[in-house]
Every structure is written in C-alpha cells, then in structure tokens.
Design a protein around this motif. Structure first.
Motif, PDB file in Angstrom:
ATOM      1  N   GLY A 143       0.819  -1.200   0.000  1.00 21.73           N
ATOM      2  CA  GLY A 143       0.000   0.000   0.000  1.00 21.73           C
ATOM      3  C   GLY A 143       0.851   1.248   0.000  1.00 21.73           C
ATOM      4  N   ASP A 144       0.262   2.362   0.416  1.00 23.60           N
ATOM      5  CA  ASP A 144       0.938   3.663   0.391  1.00 23.60           C
ATOM      6  C   ASP A 144       2.060   3.713   1.424  1.00 23.60           C
ATOM      7  N   TYR A 145       3.249   4.154   1.009  1.00 25.33           N
ATOM      8  CA  TYR A 145       4.365   4.355   1.938  1.00 25.33           C
ATOM      9  C   TYR A 145       4.922   5.770   1.818  1.00 25.33           C
ATOM     10  N   ASN A 146       4.105   6.692   1.299  1.00 23.68           N
ATOM     11  CA  ASN A 146       4.500   8.086   1.086  1.00 23.68           C
ATOM     12  C   ASN A 146       5.720   8.136   0.159  1.00 23.68           C
ATOM     13  N   GLU A 147       5.515   7.708  -1.064  1.00 17.99           N
ATOM     14  CA  GLU A 147       6.583   7.592  -2.061  1.00 17.99           C
ATOM     15  C   GLU A 147       7.309   8.914  -2.300  1.00 17.99           C
ATOM     16  N   ASN A 148       6.557  10.004  -2.361  1.00 17.63           N
ATOM     17  CA  ASN A 148       7.185  11.308  -2.634  1.00 17.63           C
ATOM     18  C   ASN A 148       8.196  11.689  -1.558  1.00 17.63           C
ATOM     19  N   LEU A 149       7.845  11.446  -0.299  1.00 16.42           N
ATOM     20  CA  LEU A 149       8.751  11.786   0.793  1.00 16.42           C
ATOM     21  C   LEU A 149       9.971  10.872   0.793  1.00 16.42           C
TER      22      LEU A 149
END
Length: 206
Positions: free
Chosen positions: A159-165
């Motif tokens: 799921g989401d792992y804050n890719e941008n950060l």
C-alpha cells in the motif's frame, strides 16, 4: 537475516582487497581513514565509513548508516573514489557507490492523519555517482560530495508508503549530498609530505 547477509558481503569484499598480497597490521593502518557523519545531519541519520587507499589516486570505502524519523532503518554499501587532483590542502575526486538497505515508515499524526494506513518501503538497493572534495589539516579532514543516486525497492509495498517523501528527503533521495569529517591514520609507510606554505601533496610508499 537480511542484515546478516549485508554484513557478510561487506566482510567478503574487504577480505578480497587484501587477499592478493601479504598484509601486516601496520600496512593496513597506514592506508586507513575513518569518516563520520555531519553532526547537524544527526536529526535524520548517522553513520560512518572506513576508507582504504589502494594507491595515491584510488580508494575503496565501506559505509553503514542508520536512519530515524519518518523512515527508520539502515543501509550499507561500498564506494570507489578516484582522486584526480591534489593541490594546496585539498583533494578532488569522482566517486561511484552501490549498496542495500531496509526502511520502515512511521508517519506522524500531524502529517498523515490517524485514519490513513501506511506500509513500509522494506528492502531496497541503490547506486549513484558524483564528485567531491576533501580538505586536510594534518590527520583531520572535512569532505563534501554532490551527486545523483537511484534507489529501487526490492519488494513492492502492499500500500501507500509516502513515495514522494521517500524519494525526496528519505533514504531514496535522488540527490546524493553529504558532509563528513574524519581522520587519516598514517604511519611510517604511508606519509604525508607537508610543505610549509601553499602546497601539501599526499604520497604513499608502495
């Protein structure tokens, strides 16, 4: 298990550097340097490197870093430095690096919200290259480098792992910019010729 494999790989690479010749403890010590992370950077990570000079212009380094904050974890790898300029009290170099790591993800409530479910990036590998410069004051030195780094996750998160950060300010950052200080261990075989005035040239006995 993953951390153990990384450590064994580093030990194997280190032994391969010395396996082709008889090496004494003094011989190794004469060519070693140790690097420490910038104290200001301890807000997000800390680490160290061991450098071994193969010759006046070539060096191999082994590094280990710990991360905390949003992406706690660790990574380690190997670097190659090619020193192409030595003038005054500094040396310029180009470098290449590669390694593996592991990262969790711990978002803060004020940043992510309580109801969002996040996953960890997990295992990853990276590679990069760039340029740098080192300033010497006796055995003490300061080193900076600037380059680019590519990071790939080994297993795709569920799921989401804050890719941008992760890829901007986290362990997967594209920009590879670092500041280190350290000490060069020199004995009777490896010597620094200190010429009073402007020029300090590094010379090794091989």
């Amino acid at each position: 298990m993953f951390r153990t494999k990384s450590l064994l790989l580093s030990v194997f690479l280190l032994l391969s550097v010395f396996s082709s010749r008889e090496v004494s403890a003094q011989y190794i010590a004469d060519r070693l340097a140790i690097h420490f992370s910038n104290p200001i950077g301890l807000i997000t990570k800390g680490g160290f490197k061991f450098e071994y000079r193969l010759s006046q212009q070539n060096a191999v380094l082994f590094d280990y870093n710990r991360y905390w904050g949003f992406f706690p974890g660790y990574n380690g790898g190997i670097e190659y430095h090619r020193y192409y300029q030595s003038w005054g009290n500094f040396e310029s170099f180009i470098y290449g690096k590669a390694g593996v790591g592991y990262a969790e993800y711990r978002p803060q409530p004020f940043y992510s919200g309580w109801e969002t479910e996040y996953y960890e990036p997990g295992k990853y590998f990276y590679g990069g290259a760039g340029v740098g410069r080192r300033w010497h004051w006796g055995a003490f030195f300061i080193e900076v480098n600037l380059g680019l780094k590519v990071t790939e996750l080994i297993d795709k998160p569920k799921g989401d792992y804050n890719e941008n950060l992760f890829y901007s300010t986290g362990p997967g950052s594209l920009v590879d910019c670092n500041f280190h200080f350290g000490f060069q261990f020199l004995g009777h075989k490896g010597s620094v010729s200190r010429i009073t005035g402007r020029h300090i040239m590094r010379r090794y006995s091989y």
